[in-house]
Structure formats: structure tokens, C-alpha cells
Motif scaffolding. Sequence first.
Motif, PDB file in Angstrom:
ATOM      1  N   THR A  83       0.946  -0.928   0.192  1.00  0.00           N
ATOM      2  CA  THR A  83       0.149   0.023  -0.657  1.00  0.00           C
ATOM      3  C   THR A  83       0.657   1.207  -0.467  1.00  0.00           C
ATOM      4  O   THR A  83       2.526   0.585   0.140  1.00  0.00           O
ATOM      5  CB  THR A  83      -0.690   0.117   1.454  1.00  0.00           C
ATOM      6  N   ASP A  84       0.643   2.409  -0.283  1.00  0.00           N
ATOM      7  CA  ASP A  84       0.937   3.508  -0.533  1.00  0.00           C
ATOM      8  C   ASP A  84       1.214   3.828   0.888  1.00  0.00           C
ATOM      9  O   ASP A  84       1.699   4.774   1.721  1.00  0.00           O
ATOM     10  CB  ASP A  84       0.513   4.404  -1.113  1.00  0.00           C
ATOM     11  N   PHE A  85       0.558   3.815   2.575  1.00  0.00           N
ATOM     12  CA  PHE A  85       0.447   4.232   3.954  1.00  0.00           C
ATOM     13  C   PHE A  85       2.262   4.546   4.158  1.00  0.00           C
ATOM     14  O   PHE A  85       2.944   2.943   3.672  1.00  0.00           O
ATOM     15  CB  PHE A  85      -0.220   3.292   4.567  1.00  0.00           C
ATOM     16  N   ARG A  86       2.315   5.244   4.472  1.00  0.00           N
ATOM     17  CA  ARG A  86       3.991   5.030   5.272  1.00  0.00           C
ATOM     18  C   ARG A  86       3.619   5.021   7.500  1.00  0.00           C
ATOM     19  O   ARG A  86       2.145   5.579   7.084  1.00  0.00           O
ATOM     20  CB  ARG A  86       4.908   6.240   4.794  1.00  0.00           C
ATOM     21  N   LEU A  87       4.068   3.762   7.946  1.00  0.00           N
ATOM     22  CA  LEU A  87       4.827   4.747   9.008  1.00  0.00           C
ATOM     23  C   LEU A  87       5.561   5.565   9.213  1.00  0.00           C
ATOM     24  O   LEU A  87       7.210   4.771   8.919  1.00  0.00           O
ATOM     25  CB  LEU A  87       4.884   3.159  10.045  1.00  0.00           C
ATOM     26  N   GLU A  88       6.031   6.763  10.229  1.00  0.00           N
ATOM     27  CA  GLU A  88       6.672   7.718  10.063  1.00  0.00           C
ATOM     28  C   GLU A  88       7.797   7.292  11.403  1.00  0.00           C
ATOM     29  O   GLU A  88       6.339   7.393  12.332  1.00  0.00           O
ATOM     30  CB  GLU A  88       6.677   8.852  10.055  1.00  0.00           C
ATOM     31  N   LEU A  89       8.608   6.581  11.689  1.00  0.00           N
ATOM     32  CA  LEU A  89       9.459   6.865  13.116  1.00  0.00           C
ATOM     33  C   LEU A  89       9.956   8.152  12.978  1.00  0.00           C
ATOM     34  O   LEU A  89      11.279   8.430  12.311  1.00  0.00           O
ATOM     35  CB  LEU A  89      10.263   5.438  13.329  1.00  0.00           C
ATOM     36  N   THR A  90      10.119   8.917  13.858  1.00  0.00           N
ATOM     37  CA  THR A  90      11.045  10.084  13.861  1.00  0.00           C
ATOM     38  C   THR A  90      11.905   9.911  16.013  1.00  0.00           C
ATOM     39  O   THR A  90      11.258   9.492  16.870  1.00  0.00           O
ATOM     40  CB  THR A  90      10.211  11.413  14.262  1.00  0.00           C
ATOM     41  N   TRP A  91      13.180  10.322  15.572  1.00  0.00           N
ATOM     42  CA  TRP A  91      14.402   9.855  16.868  1.00  0.00           C
ATOM     43  C   TRP A  91      14.859  11.644  17.064  1.00  0.00           C
ATOM     44  O   TRP A  91      15.143  12.263  16.370  1.00  0.00           O
ATOM     45  CB  TRP A  91      15.404   9.327  16.077  1.00  0.00           C
ATOM     46  N   LEU A  92      14.030  12.091  17.861  1.00  0.00           N
ATOM     47  CA  LEU A  92      14.322  13.645  18.576  1.00  0.00           C
ATOM     48  C   LEU A  92      15.536  13.110  19.971  1.00  0.00           C
ATOM     49  O   LEU A  92      15.859  12.367  20.530  1.00  0.00           O
ATOM     50  CB  LEU A  92      13.278  13.757  19.268  1.00  0.00           C
ATOM     51  N   ARG A  93      16.869  13.853  19.089  1.00  0.00           N
ATOM     52  CA  ARG A  93      17.840  13.987  20.427  1.00  0.00           C
ATOM     53  C   ARG A  93      17.545  14.354  21.149  1.00  0.00           C
ATOM     54  O   ARG A  93      18.606  14.112  22.096  1.00  0.00           O
ATOM     55  CB  ARG A  93      19.542  14.329  19.545  1.00  0.00           C
ATOM     56  N   ASP A  94      16.926  15.443  21.209  1.00  0.00           N
ATOM     57  CA  ASP A  94      17.123  16.128  22.793  1.00  0.00           C
ATOM     58  C   ASP A  94      15.370  15.967  23.732  1.00  0.00           C
ATOM     59  O   ASP A  94      15.536  16.163  23.792  1.00  0.00           O
ATOM     60  CB  ASP A  94      16.857  17.901  22.792  1.00  0.00           C
ATOM     61  N   HIS A  95      15.267  14.715  23.413  1.00  0.00           N
ATOM     62  CA  HIS A  95      13.723  13.405  24.359  1.00  0.00           C
ATOM     63  C   HIS A  95      14.743  12.400  24.984  1.00  0.00           C
ATOM     64  O   HIS A  95      14.430  11.383  24.001  1.00  0.00           O
ATOM     65  CB  HIS A  95      12.953  13.500  23.004  1.00  0.00           C
ATOM     66  N   PRO A  96      15.251  12.614  25.753  1.00  0.00           N
ATOM     67  CA  PRO A  96      16.023  11.101  25.987  1.00  0.00           C
ATOM     68  C   PRO A  96      15.268  10.339  27.152  1.00  0.00           C
ATOM     69  O   PRO A  96      15.055   9.540  27.148  1.00  0.00           O
ATOM     70  CB  PRO A  96      16.927  11.707  27.156  1.00  0.00           C
ATOM     71  N   GLN A  97      13.881  10.880  27.873  1.00  0.00           N
ATOM     72  CA  GLN A  97      13.212  10.060  28.765  1.00  0.00           C
ATOM     73  C   GLN A  97      11.778   9.235  27.796  1.00  0.00           C
ATOM     74  O   GLN A  97      11.639   9.715  26.381  1.00  0.00           O
ATOM     75  CB  GLN A  97      12.043  11.648  29.373  1.00  0.00           C
ATOM     76  N   LYS A  98      10.914   8.705  28.303  1.00  0.00           N
ATOM     77  CA  LYS A  98       9.842   7.437  27.371  1.00  0.00           C
ATOM     78  C   LYS A  98       9.039   8.636  27.037  1.00  0.00           C
ATOM     79  O   LYS A  98       8.917   9.984  27.954  1.00  0.00           O
ATOM     80  CB  LYS A  98       9.834   6.456  28.537  1.00  0.00           C
ATOM     81  N   TYR A  99       8.125   8.520  26.225  1.00  0.00           N
ATOM     82  CA  TYR A  99       7.548   8.982  25.404  1.00  0.00           C
ATOM     83  C   TYR A  99       6.024   9.242  27.048  1.00  0.00           C
ATOM     84  O   TYR A  99       6.015   7.824  27.038  1.00  0.00           O
ATOM     85  CB  TYR A  99       7.086   8.668  24.354  1.00  0.00           C
ATOM     86  N   ASP A 100       5.892   9.978  26.469  1.00  0.00           N
ATOM     87  CA  ASP A 100       4.398   9.322  27.182  1.00  0.00           C
ATOM     88  C   ASP A 100       2.959   8.873  26.541  1.00  0.00           C
ATOM     89  O   ASP A 100       2.627   9.747  25.673  1.00  0.00           O
ATOM     90  CB  ASP A 100       3.597  11.216  27.917  1.00  0.00           C
ATOM     91  N   LEU A 101       2.567   7.940  26.639  1.00  0.00           N
ATOM     92  CA  LEU A 101       1.680   7.579  25.442  1.00  0.00           C
ATOM     93  C   LEU A 101       0.275   7.259  26.122  1.00  0.00           C
ATOM     94  O   LEU A 101      -0.488   6.280  25.493  1.00  0.00           O
ATOM     95  CB  LEU A 101       1.847   5.997  25.570  1.00  0.00           C
ATOM     96  N   GLY A 102       0.109   8.035  26.956  1.00  0.00           N
ATOM     97  CA  GLY A 102      -1.243   7.877  27.306  1.00  0.00           C
ATOM     98  C   GLY A 102      -1.760   6.917  28.275  1.00  0.00           C
ATOM     99  O   GLY A 102      -1.084   6.179  28.558  1.00  0.00           O
ATOM    100  N   GLU A 103      -2.863   6.296  27.860  1.00  0.00           N
ATOM    101  CA  GLU A 103      -3.694   4.836  28.208  1.00  0.00           C
ATOM    102  C   GLU A 103      -4.047   4.086  27.371  1.00  0.00           C
ATOM    103  O   GLU A 103      -3.739   2.672  27.084  1.00  0.00           O
ATOM    104  CB  GLU A 103      -4.795   5.521  28.226  1.00  0.00           C
ATOM    105  N   CYS A 104      -2.440   4.641  25.943  1.00  0.00           N
ATOM    106  CA  CYS A 104      -2.325   3.294  25.328  1.00  0.00           C
ATOM    107  C   CYS A 104      -3.756   2.924  24.325  1.00  0.00           C
ATOM    108  O   CYS A 104      -4.423   1.889  23.483  1.00  0.00           O
ATOM    109  CB  CYS A 104      -1.769   2.003  25.360  1.00  0.00           C
ATOM    110  N   GLU A 105      -4.534   4.217  24.024  1.00  0.00           N
ATOM    111  CA  GLU A 105      -6.288   3.494  23.373  1.00  0.00           C
ATOM    112  C   GLU A 105      -5.746   3.993  22.007  1.00  0.00           C
ATOM    113  O   GLU A 105      -6.503   3.948  21.315  1.00  0.00           O
ATOM    114  CB  GLU A 105      -7.057   4.606  24.119  1.00  0.00           C
ATOM    115  N   PHE A 106      -4.658   4.573  21.697  1.00  0.00           N
ATOM    116  CA  PHE A 106      -4.778   5.200  20.004  1.00  0.00           C
ATOM    117  C   PHE A 106      -4.105   3.949  19.726  1.00  0.00           C
ATOM    118  O   PHE A 106      -2.941   2.927  20.230  1.00  0.00           O
ATOM    119  CB  PHE A 106      -4.532   6.366  19.566  1.00  0.00           C
TER     120      PHE A 106
END
Length: 122
Positions: free
Chosen positions: A51-74
Motif C-alpha cells: 500500500t502507499d500508507f507509511r509509518l513515520e519513525l521519528t528520533w529526537l536527540r533532545d528527548h531522552p525521557q520515555k514518551y508519554d503514551l497516555g493509556e495506549c488507547e490509540f
Amino acid sequence: MLTFNHFNFNVADLDKSLAFYKEALGLEPVGERKAAADGSFIIVYLGDGKTDFRLELTWLRDHPQKYDLGECEFHLALRAEDYEAAHAKHAAMGCICFENPAMGIYFVTDPDGYWIEIIPTR
């Protein structure tokens, strides 16, 4: 009219995430990596080759902490052509985080804790 193009997940370890998405889901990089001249970010787009759909993975140097994923409802969802084989592979990898046999679906988690729904072809 608008059409879907891509969805983004921010990741802590780009190489680890790329390895997971290739092994677990068969997703491969498409197009060129995009990197900031100052090294502050790297973006890689993944595709399924169908398919043409893409998953974008973004790495940010200045974000060393874990990402807040909320309640994983998405979540992102992928359809498995061979659901039983996919389930066996993910079980062996130890990445299944939730199963709903009544609905015939299950979820895996990536290295950053994002949930990915696996649904059978119906």
C-alpha cells in the motif's frame, strides 16, 4: 478529497525500532532518511510494500525521557494474511500485550510501548 499518507511514532532508539518493525511486521524503510543538519532529528518512513500508507519513525536527540503514551488507547492496525502464523511469531517474540479471542484480534507492543493491533483478513 483527502487520502491517508502516513502516521508518526516517536522512538527512543531508531535502530532498535527499525529491527522490531522489520522482524515483527515486515515493514521496510522507503525513500530517503531525513536528518537535521544539526543532528537534532532523524525521520525514517516504513512501508509494507503493498500500500502507499507509511509509518513515520521519528528520533529526537533532545528527548531522552520515555514518551508519554497516555493509556495506549490509540494504535496502529495491520491485517495479517496468515493470522495464525503471525500470532505464533509474535508469541515467540514475546511482544503480544493483549488478546481478545472473542473479537479475533490481538495487540503487540513495539520497543517504545506503542500498541499495534493485528487483525485477520476476513
